[in-house]
Write an enzyme that holds these catalytic residues in place. Structure first.
Site, mmCIF file in Angstrom:
data_model
loop_
_atom_site.group_PDB
_atom_site.id
_atom_site.type_symbol
_atom_site.label_atom_id
_atom_site.label_comp_id
_atom_site.label_asym_id
_atom_site.label_seq_id
_atom_site.Cartn_x
_atom_site.Cartn_y
_atom_site.Cartn_z
ATOM 1 N N THR A 156 -86.940 -10.903 -60.491
ATOM 2 C CA THR A 156 -85.636 -10.983 -61.145
ATOM 3 C C THR A 156 -85.603 -10.204 -62.445
ATOM 4 O O THR A 156 -84.562 -9.664 -62.833
ATOM 5 C CB THR A 156 -85.303 -12.467 -61.415
ATOM 6 O OG1 THR A 156 -85.217 -13.120 -60.158
ATOM 7 C CG2 THR A 156 -83.997 -12.648 -62.142
ATOM 8 N N SER A 166 -91.088 -11.876 -55.533
ATOM 9 C CA SER A 166 -92.471 -12.376 -55.520
ATOM 10 C C SER A 166 -92.882 -13.117 -54.240
ATOM 11 O O SER A 166 -94.073 -13.190 -53.951
ATOM 12 C CB SER A 166 -92.756 -13.203 -56.764
ATOM 13 O OG SER A 166 -92.032 -14.396 -56.756
ATOM 14 N N THR A 219 -90.551 -14.911 -60.503
ATOM 15 C CA THR A 219 -91.036 -16.219 -60.959
ATOM 16 C C THR A 219 -91.454 -17.142 -59.810
ATOM 17 O O THR A 219 -92.223 -18.077 -60.028
ATOM 18 C CB THR A 219 -89.957 -16.938 -61.790
ATOM 19 O OG1 THR A 219 -88.785 -17.069 -60.995
ATOM 20 C CG2 THR A 219 -89.666 -16.186 -63.070
ATOM 21 N N ASP A 220 -90.947 -16.869 -58.599
ATOM 22 C CA ASP A 220 -91.187 -17.827 -57.503
ATOM 23 C C ASP A 220 -92.676 -18.046 -57.216
ATOM 24 O O ASP A 220 -93.105 -19.169 -56.973
ATOM 25 C CB ASP A 220 -90.492 -17.353 -56.210
ATOM 26 C CG ASP A 220 -88.973 -17.449 -56.311
ATOM 27 O OD1 ASP A 220 -88.473 -18.000 -57.311
ATOM 28 O OD2 ASP A 220 -88.295 -16.965 -55.397
HETATM 29 N N1 ASP Z 1 -86.854 -14.630 -56.163
HETATM 30 C C1 ASP Z 1 -87.296 -14.073 -57.396
HETATM 31 C C2 ASP Z 1 -88.740 -13.671 -57.276
HETATM 32 O O1 ASP Z 1 -89.603 -14.503 -57.373
HETATM 33 C C3 ASP Z 1 -87.090 -15.027 -58.477
HETATM 34 C C4 ASP Z 1 -87.496 -14.534 -59.829
HETATM 35 O O2 ASP Z 1 -88.039 -13.482 -60.018
HETATM 36 O O3 ASP Z 1 -87.259 -15.275 -60.760
HETATM 37 O O4 ASP Z 1 -89.014 -12.518 -57.131
#
Ligand code: ASP
Length: 374
Positions: free
Chosen positions: A59, A106, A139-140
């Site tokens: 993200t 991720s 973040t995932d």
């Molecule tokens: N779906 C995203 C990922 O993990 C969420 C994020 O980056 O916060 O790539």
């Protein structure tokens, strides 16, 4: 809207210029004003740490169709160079350069990406030209990569993994400040020897303990039982504690000559689950299975039977917990059944440690030692 954008850009530029170029002393009697300013700038630049940003997507590099959209954006639209240009304030705290390792959400980070990232960081940090590394990441699954790096990086120099909960186009995007703080941390003396760190929302977490706890909140990364290591507040880095578990230079795990990691799968324990899940995992090539067990890592009778069958097929079984907190109790029965317990590692981090452990041994007793120490 365009006028508003221009005003905001002008304000940002003015802010940037003030921020990047703080008061330059007046010229000395021996030189002109521009020579003096040039010398000051050289001295300042020479003292700045060299921080490398390795981008993997997520993200933080996401772009949405509107500035109010915080979900449903496209990942992988922004490269590392754009990320760096978007936060020119970083120039005043570090000499920053970037490399693109991947550009994915991720959940699509693979074992190959982990190995490539870990190896690249080890090469970079072995050079006296690099003082610290920042990894930008979705973040995932950020905690999985951070824990992997915590185990395989062979340096005391800081490694900081950072992400964002809002895409770069959102009002109040959190990425720029998170990135700025991550660079500050990666270039700092204070962060040395602390293992891989996670920085979001001003909090500094240890890769060993931190986890994503909320689907969308900015304040999603928490160390539920163990607390944060510190925070960045008022532009200053504050550390309050550190992990007692082995990491980085004390870690035995070496990926230098590894070209792949053994397949480890996670099976969730729930009412009415079945043996067939274990069979399917082993048939698909699993050399290890982490069970996200209920409560204190418990399994149903069918789960137990499935785990036994998987062991007979050569897989190592680790009991972890789906609760999100606490240490799985290791009993004499685990020794009898040759079950490994995950200590307080959640299932996704237990998978990381089990893959690295299986790369050198499949002895459950030895693997249990790793879980007790790391
Ligand atoms: N779906 C995203 C990922 O993990 C969420 C994020 O980056 O916060 O790539």
């Amino acid at each position: 809207m365009k006028t508003m954008h221009k005003i905001m850009t002008a304000a940002l530029l003015a802010h940037t210029l003030t921020f990047c170029f703080p008061s330059v002393p007046a010229a000395t009697a021996a030189g002109t004003a521009s020579e003096a300013a040039g010398t000051q700038k050289d001295v300042r630049e020479a003292k700045l740490p060299n921080v490398k940003i390795l981008a993997t997507g997520g993200t933080i590099a996401g772009v949405a169709a509107s500035n109010t959209a915080t979900t449903g954006y496209s990942i992988g639209s922004t490269t590392v160079d754009t990320l760096i240009k978007a936060v020119p304030e970083m120039k005043s705290i570090a000499n920053v350069s970037g490399e693109q390792i991947a550009n994915v959400g991720s959940p699509d980070i693979t074992n190959d990406t982990l190995l490539a990232l870990g190896k690249r960081i080890n090469v970079l940090l072995s050079s006296s030209d690099v003082d610290g590394v920042v990894v930008t990441h979705g973040t995932d699954t950020l905690e999985e990569t951070a824990y992997f790096l915590n185990l395989v990086v062979k340096s005391e120099k800081p490694v900081v993994v950072v992400g964002a909960m809002r895409p770069s186009t959102a009002i109040s995007a959190d990425g720029p400040m998170n990135l700025y703080n991550a660079v500050k941390l990666a270039g700092s003396e204070e962060a040395k020897g602390k293992g891989a760190l996670v920085l979001l929302n001003d909090r500094i977490g240890a890769a060993r303990f931190i986890t994503k706890t909320h689907t969308t909140s900015l304040d999603t990364f928490k160390s539920v039982e163990d607390g944060y290591l510190g925070m960045i507040s008022g532009g200053k880095i504050h550390f309050y504690s550190e992990s007692t578990r082995k990491h980085t230079v004390d870690s035995k795990f070496n990926i230098e000559y590894l070209s792949e990691l053994p397949q480890v799968d996670i099976l969730y324990s729930y009412q009415n689950d079945g043996e067939y899940l274990y069979k399917a995992a082993v048939e698909a090539g699993a050399k290890g299975i982490v069970i996200a067990g209920s409560g204190d890592g418990s399994l149903s009778k069918k789960g137990e039977a499935g785990a036994k069958a998987a062991q007979e097929a050569g897989a190592v079984i680790v009991r972890s917990s789906r609760t999100g907190g606490g240490t799985v109790t290791h009993s004499a029965q685990d020794d009898e059944k040759k079950f490994v317990t995950s200590d307080s590692l959640n299932p996704q981090k237990a998978r990381i440690l089990l893959m690295l452990a299986l790369a050198s041994t499949n002895d459950p007793a030895r693997i249990q030692q790793f879980f007790d120490e790391y």
